[in-house]
Design a protein around this motif. Sequence first.
Motif, PDB file in Angstrom:
ATOM      1  N   ALA A 544       1.305  -1.486  -0.061  1.00 23.03           N
ATOM      2  CA  ALA A 544      -0.359  -0.136  -0.036  1.00 23.03           C
ATOM      3  C   ALA A 544       0.856   1.646  -0.019  1.00 23.03           C
ATOM      4  CB  ALA A 544      -0.996   0.057   1.173  1.00 23.03           C
ATOM      5  N   TYR A 545       0.580   2.176  -0.383  1.00 20.47           N
ATOM      6  CA  TYR A 545       0.596   3.172  -0.325  1.00 20.47           C
ATOM      7  C   TYR A 545       0.178   4.785   1.252  1.00 20.47           C
ATOM      8  CZ  TYR A 545       4.343   4.162  -4.481  1.00 20.47           C
ATOM      9  OH  TYR A 545       4.370   3.617  -5.267  1.00 20.47           O
ATOM     10  N   ALA A 546       0.816   5.421   1.188  1.00 21.68           N
ATOM     11  CA  ALA A 546       0.945   6.691   2.370  1.00 21.68           C
ATOM     12  C   ALA A 546       2.044   6.938   2.560  1.00 21.68           C
ATOM     13  CB  ALA A 546       0.028   6.207   2.866  1.00 21.68           C
ATOM     14  N   ASP A 547       1.838   8.498   2.935  1.00 23.94           N
ATOM     15  CA  ASP A 547       2.706   9.303   3.752  1.00 23.94           C
ATOM     16  C   ASP A 547       3.240   9.296   4.912  1.00 23.94           C
ATOM     17  OD1 ASP A 547       4.593  11.740   3.865  1.00 23.94           O
ATOM     18  OD2 ASP A 547       3.587  12.887   3.562  1.00 23.94           O
ATOM     19  N   ILE A 548       3.962   8.460   5.427  1.00 26.74           N
ATOM     20  CA  ILE A 548       3.965   8.057   6.679  1.00 26.74           C
ATOM     21  C   ILE A 548       4.931   9.017   7.810  1.00 26.74           C
ATOM     22  CG2 ILE A 548       4.656   6.095   8.620  1.00 26.74           C
ATOM     23  CD1 ILE A 548       2.052   5.472   6.514  1.00 26.74           C
ATOM     24  N   ASP A 549       5.601   9.711   7.644  1.00 29.39           N
ATOM     25  CA  ASP A 549       6.587  10.760   7.879  1.00 29.39           C
ATOM     26  C   ASP A 549       5.977  11.874   7.453  1.00 29.39           C
ATOM     27  OD1 ASP A 549       7.380  10.693   5.441  1.00 29.39           O
ATOM     28  OD2 ASP A 549       9.556   9.994   5.546  1.00 29.39           O
ATOM     29  N   GLY A 550       5.239  12.550   7.029  1.00 30.67           N
ATOM     30  CA  GLY A 550       4.984  14.050   6.468  1.00 30.67           C
ATOM     31  C   GLY A 550       5.760  14.454   6.186  1.00 30.67           C
ATOM     32  N   ASP A 551       6.598  13.850   4.680  1.00 29.62           N
ATOM     33  CA  ASP A 551       7.478  15.109   3.913  1.00 29.62           C
ATOM     34  C   ASP A 551       6.958  15.312   2.492  1.00 29.62           C
ATOM     35  OD1 ASP A 551       7.316  12.773   2.448  1.00 29.62           O
ATOM     36  OD2 ASP A 551       9.871  12.065   2.924  1.00 29.62           O
ATOM     37  N   GLY A 552       6.051  14.951   2.289  1.00 31.24           N
ATOM     38  CA  GLY A 552       5.427  15.233   1.465  1.00 31.24           C
ATOM     39  C   GLY A 552       5.388  14.094  -0.207  1.00 31.24           C
ATOM     40  N   LEU A 553       6.392  12.935   0.322  1.00 31.27           N
ATOM     41  CA  LEU A 553       6.322  12.228  -0.436  1.00 31.27           C
ATOM     42  C   LEU A 553       5.595  10.634   0.128  1.00 31.27           C
ATOM     43  CD1 LEU A 553      10.581  12.441  -1.240  1.00 31.27           C
ATOM     44  CD2 LEU A 553       8.447  12.939  -3.047  1.00 31.27           C
ATOM     45  N   TRP A 554       4.802   9.555  -1.175  1.00 32.16           N
ATOM     46  CA  TRP A 554       4.415   8.743  -0.977  1.00 32.16           C
ATOM     47  C   TRP A 554       5.120   7.920  -0.319  1.00 32.16           C
ATOM     48  CZ3 TRP A 554      -0.998   7.734  -1.084  1.00 32.16           C
ATOM     49  CH2 TRP A 554      -2.023   8.736  -2.181  1.00 32.16           C
ATOM     50  N   ASP A 555       5.168   6.695   1.301  1.00 33.37           N
ATOM     51  CA  ASP A 555       5.382   5.797   1.418  1.00 33.37           C
ATOM     52  C   ASP A 555       5.133   4.669   1.115  1.00 33.37           C
ATOM     53  OD1 ASP A 555       7.835   7.303   2.510  1.00 33.37           O
ATOM     54  OD2 ASP A 555       6.422   8.540   4.410  1.00 33.37           O
ATOM     55  N   PHE A 556       6.584   3.568   1.172  1.00 36.00           N
ATOM     56  CA  PHE A 556       5.986   1.713   0.367  1.00 36.00           C
ATOM     57  C   PHE A 556       5.115   1.080   2.204  1.00 36.00           C
ATOM     58  CE2 PHE A 556       9.619   3.613  -1.930  1.00 36.00           C
ATOM     59  CZ  PHE A 556       9.038   3.906  -3.396  1.00 36.00           C
ATOM     60  N   ILE A 557       4.219   0.860   2.297  1.00 38.87           N
ATOM     61  CA  ILE A 557       3.741  -0.238   3.317  1.00 38.87           C
ATOM     62  C   ILE A 557       3.768  -1.708   2.655  1.00 38.87           C
ATOM     63  CG2 ILE A 557       2.088   0.016   4.776  1.00 38.87           C
ATOM     64  CD1 ILE A 557       1.337   2.465   4.571  1.00 38.87           C
ATOM     65  N   CYS A 558       4.625  -2.352   3.802  1.00 39.54           N
ATOM     66  CA  CYS A 558       4.656  -3.736   3.200  1.00 39.54           C
ATOM     67  C   CYS A 558       3.627  -5.054   4.199  1.00 39.54           C
ATOM     68  CB  CYS A 558       6.296  -4.126   3.281  1.00 39.54           C
ATOM     69  SG  CYS A 558       6.195  -3.515   1.341  1.00 39.54           S
ATOM     70  N   ALA A 559       2.701  -5.362   4.177  1.00 42.53           N
ATOM     71  CA  ALA A 559       2.709  -6.636   5.097  1.00 42.53           C
ATOM     72  C   ALA A 559       2.262  -7.608   4.284  1.00 42.53           C
ATOM     73  CB  ALA A 559       0.484  -6.349   5.224  1.00 42.53           C
TER      74      ALA A 559
END
Length: 598
Positions: A544-559
Amino acid sequence: MPRSPSIALALAILGGVLTATVATAQPRTPPRFRPFNGVSADQFYQSSVARWADQLAHDLGVVKAELGASRLPPPTRGALIGHTDRTAAAAVGLATAARQSPDRGRMYAAFAGVEAAFGELNTLAVRTGNLGPAYARVVYDFQQLSVTITDGDKNPDRARRSVIRLAEGLDEQSDVLRSLADEKLGPRFTRELDQEIQQFARKAQKLHRDLNAKGDLALAGQALPSLGQTWGQVVTLIDRVPNVPPGVRGQAARVDALYRRLAERIAVVVPPPAPMPGVVVLPPPPMFRFSPSKAAVVAVAAGDGGGPRVEVYHDLRTRIPAFDFFAYDGGFRGGVRVSVADVDGDGVPDIITAPGKGMPPLIRVFSGQDLSLLAEFYGADPQWQGGVHIAASDLTADGRALIAVAPDVGGGPQVRIFDLVQGREVTSFFAFPQQLRGGARLAWADVNADGQPDLVVAPGPCDHGPLVRVYNIADKKILTEFLAFAPTWKGGVWLASDRGIHILCGADAGGPPEVRVFKPTVQPQPAADWVAFPPLYRGGVRVAYADIDGDGLWDFICAPGGGLRDCPIRVFSGKDAREILSLPAFPGFEGGAFVGGR
């Protein structure tokens, strides 16, 4: 912050003129999704009642665990735990009754047991003192349940009681909000905000007392505009506070939800006033959907073999879920697939769920604002119980809420797309040769930047290579396609997209835990490639994708799929793919997890 007006009510102040300042440009009113595609109005009502009864039982379990670890005197602690157990048992009984039959008489009888048990619990809880936010959530659940069960009921006595409960809830929940804000905001809890919350609580308390004393529902209509103006001030002031903790925003969202329910209930049970000569009737100030989060929203659900539990994080870094609920009957063990998107256009990401193997393909949409059930429908033939995958879109500005559904392994690669606003299936097609039986995995993107969502599809495990296709859903033409992994890989691909800039691909079970990122150009090439879990792990990587660290870039979420204890969720930076967070999603569970983000 996005705000939307709810139902516009034309209620005059008796004997005078109502004046109000309304913003010149307001977002559209979020649509009400009607039941469709195999779900009747009765079934939706049953599901809504069962949903809040389940939530009440679940949150009572949290309170019981906290009581067990508390330092309360043993007699008090034991009495509270006993009342908690009886209330939870009554809530489970109501949920069972709601699922089994649309008979309102039977549900009302079961609710009477919940009401009596909760009344005894609450009396003791009030006498004991503050039991904390967990118990405040229990009170909120009961308030939502007590209103939901009377939806559509024209009985004036039950209607009056539901309005009184909502007014009481506003009084109680705003006090909890003030206490949390004082505790969590520290010096950021300004005197002005404190005074506005207190004023709102006083108005709600007066309404509650007046309704109890006089029983005249018109009082609620008269009080609503002033109540709304004060709540609007509270929302504005909270929005000005930097870095509001999710707990405070979540509690504000609960107050907002009760306020909206009060307005909606008044619109149903209070007749509009007759026009009076010389009196200009204006609507009250717009009501606001208060977003529980300004940051990324991530939903995590248990995989195959787990219960239908979904955790929603408004800040994954806190490691504390803002919401924790069961999307289906608690006895279901087929796992739940999740997607996150603002499907009702209110500015708040909603949670969309689909069941795994073992039950009909009932898709549910839960409000990201208060977890109320917004919609449900069958995403495939109700006889199919092999599980389905979902992807929800909020990429258009016209309010269309699109949800794509495809079967899991054992079904063909048929994709169905549903428009929630229209309440119907809008298209259906086979993304790959229809004789394949690996199902399909889905994501939405706007790869050609035309303002319309495009569907990204990959096969599940089957006799087919890891070919990712992007379809224009208007004409079902392939915009681009590429191999996510080596051509010989036939174990399936998991998908996610950051609204079309990139497509994230994770290898399914059987191969190395590899993740690749592609830019969906004419000739896509991997922009990044790494191993998300230990190299010898073979359970697959859901993404999944979401900006977790708030830097304006979408981060990679892996489960992970099955096989890793505690189901660790790992987040990798969208800047350089380094790991920035690891979270055990379900301690002790090894069945894997599904994840969705926005």
